[in-house]
Enzyme design. Structure first.
Site, mmCIF file in Angstrom:
data_model
loop_
_atom_site.group_PDB
_atom_site.id
_atom_site.type_symbol
_atom_site.label_atom_id
_atom_site.label_comp_id
_atom_site.label_asym_id
_atom_site.label_seq_id
_atom_site.Cartn_x
_atom_site.Cartn_y
_atom_site.Cartn_z
ATOM 1 C CD GLN A 153 45.106 29.960 27.238
ATOM 2 O OE1 GLN A 153 45.143 30.407 28.376
ATOM 3 N NE2 GLN A 153 44.378 30.533 26.295
ATOM 4 C CG HIS B 175 42.939 32.692 31.201
ATOM 5 N ND1 HIS B 175 42.074 33.734 31.405
ATOM 6 C CD2 HIS B 175 43.103 32.601 29.860
ATOM 7 C CE1 HIS B 175 41.727 34.262 30.235
ATOM 8 N NE2 HIS B 175 42.346 33.574 29.277
ATOM 9 C CD GLU C 121 44.291 46.018 32.575
ATOM 10 O OE1 GLU C 121 43.074 46.285 32.564
ATOM 11 O OE2 GLU C 121 44.927 45.739 33.632
ATOM 12 C CE1 TYR D 81 47.712 47.949 39.215
ATOM 13 C CE2 TYR D 81 47.733 46.240 40.902
ATOM 14 C CZ TYR D 81 48.246 47.415 40.379
ATOM 15 O OH TYR D 81 49.280 48.065 41.024
ATOM 16 C CE1 TYR E 162 39.506 36.777 23.232
ATOM 17 C CE2 TYR E 162 38.584 35.650 25.147
ATOM 18 C CZ TYR E 162 39.663 36.210 24.488
ATOM 19 O OH TYR E 162 40.898 36.218 25.071
#
Length: 411
Positions: free
Chosen positions: A122, A186, A282, A292, A303
């Site tokens: 990613q 991430h 979110e 948060y 998953y």
């Protein structure tokens, strides 16, 4: 040169049925509601929203017909999108190229002068924004995954775009997330300037189980939103400035993988969107110093289908999301709509959806989501980023090897 494009071919998206084509004002029609657009079963069992309309809000339908056109194609895994004052678009490609798409849809050769990126999983060349005084200094900012001792992490750089658009000069890295980690997931990352000139940078938790707890650690940048000045220095009113053991760049903590940030018109507040696991995507209104919850508090499941932290969705000292999706839509970038082409959308959030292949239009009232519509569904493409052009049209890029720059406009 890259493949050129072709604005002539447009696919019609008629989003208003003939029976809706009345003289009723668009604003009133947009407020009418129906069944939620999400009809699939939730991934999580035994979880309930904390307040009304926190998920699966009633649907809304725009009272206009619109069509999308392919303005450019041949972009390889495009990631970030930013319009310049002349109407052309900066587009990042994850492998490390920055390109310019002009108003005729021509795609440039890669802009030279960018530092190397780690294009892995990613990671890669991520978001791009123009500076607040671009018309004068031609400064642009971008985020990317950078090789470090011990692994890699997200960084932010800035540089001056040459007058001919071919190169970047005076390039410097103004922020480096810590710690480095040898992983490929991430990284975040989205960028946005607020009206005061602060740069918000969103980061991920790096995904792997050993890294997750760092989202709660004020001594780590992982799983945080960051607020810095345009030169990389720390605003002295940041919430953790002067706190022992805390990194002063941190604005908020407890995030999983934030790939979208947008500044709300009128308020200057930063809103973010982050990936959940199976469920738990979110939307957050991020306040300075707020927590948060991730990974201690979240909606959705792992998953593999098991609960996360026992399925806890609320805990004292943590903030609830303004909105969440279960199942996940896999959100990319987002923006607030401001423009004259779709006046009923002003103040709405537009969220790119990768897995579910659409743009989610969220109607916001008093800091809450009250309606949802799905746009560009007929394309069947993963939408990576979304922006509003100077003309008021909605622009998006698709996440694919033959990535496209798409314009959605009133027909």
């Amino acid at each position: 040169m890259r493949p050129m494009i072709l604005a002539a071919s447009a696919s019609l998206l008629v989003l208003a049925a003939a029976c809706n084509a009345s003289s009723e004002p668009q604003e009133a029609r947009a407020a009418s509601t129906g069944a939620p657009v999400e009809t699939r079963p939730t991934e999580a069992t035994g979880q309930s929203p904390a307040f009304e309309n926190q998920t699966r809000v009633p649907s809304v339908q725009s009272n206009v017909s619109m069509a999308h056109s392919i303005v450019a194609s041949g972009l390889v895994d495009p990631w970030g999108l930013a319009q310049m004052p002349d109407g052309s678009w900066l587009v990042t490609e994850k492998a490390g190229s920055l390109r310019i798409v002009n108003t005729q849809g021509q795609v440039s050769e890669p802009v030279s002068g960018l530092p190397p990126v780690v294009s892995r999983g990613q990671g890669g060349l991520l978001d791009v924004v123009i500076g607040t005084d671009f018309a004068r200094d031609r400064m642009i900012f971008w985020s990317f995954s950078e090789a470090r001792t011990g692994g890699n992490a997200t960084s932010v750089a800035r540089g001056t775009l040459s007058a001919d658009g071919r190169s970047l000069q005076n390039v410097s890295v103004i922020f480096r997330a810590l710690p480095a980690y040898d992983g490929d997931k991430h990284f975040g990352s989205s960028l946005a300037f607020d009206p005061a000139g602060h740069l918000f940078v969103t980061l991920g938790d790096r995904s792997d189980a050993p890294m997750r707890p760092q989202a709660q650690d004020p001594g780590s940048h992982m799983g945080k939103t960051i607020r810095i000045n345009a030169d990389g220095s720390v605003p002295q009113d940041n919430p953790l400035v002067g706190r022992e053991g805390a990194l002063p760049e941190i604005w908020s903590l407890g995030h999983r993988n934030v790939q979208g940030v947008a500044i709300q018109p009128g308020t200057g507040a930063a809103w973010t969107v982050e990936h959940g696991t199976r469920g738990g995507d979110e939307i957050n209104l991020v306040s300075g110093g707020a927590n948060y919850g991730w990974p201690d508090v979240t909606y959705g499941v792992e998953y593999r289908g098991t609960p996360i932290n026992g399925g806890v969705t609320a805990r004292e000292g943590t903030e609830q999301p303004v909105y969440y999706w279960d199942p996940s839509i896999a959100p990319g970038g987002m923006t607030f709509y401001t423009g004259s082409m779709f006046p009923a959308w002003n103040g709405n959030l537009l969220v790119a959806a990768l897995k579910d292949k659409h743009i989610a239009r969220l109607v916001i009232e008093n800091g809450r989501v009250v309606g949802e519509e799905r746009l560009l569904v007929s394309m069947g493409s993963r939408i990576r980023d979304v922006a509003v052009g100077a003309d008021g049209a909605v622009w998006a890029i698709t996440d694919e090897e033959d990535g496209k720059l798409v314009r959605l406009a009133v027909q």
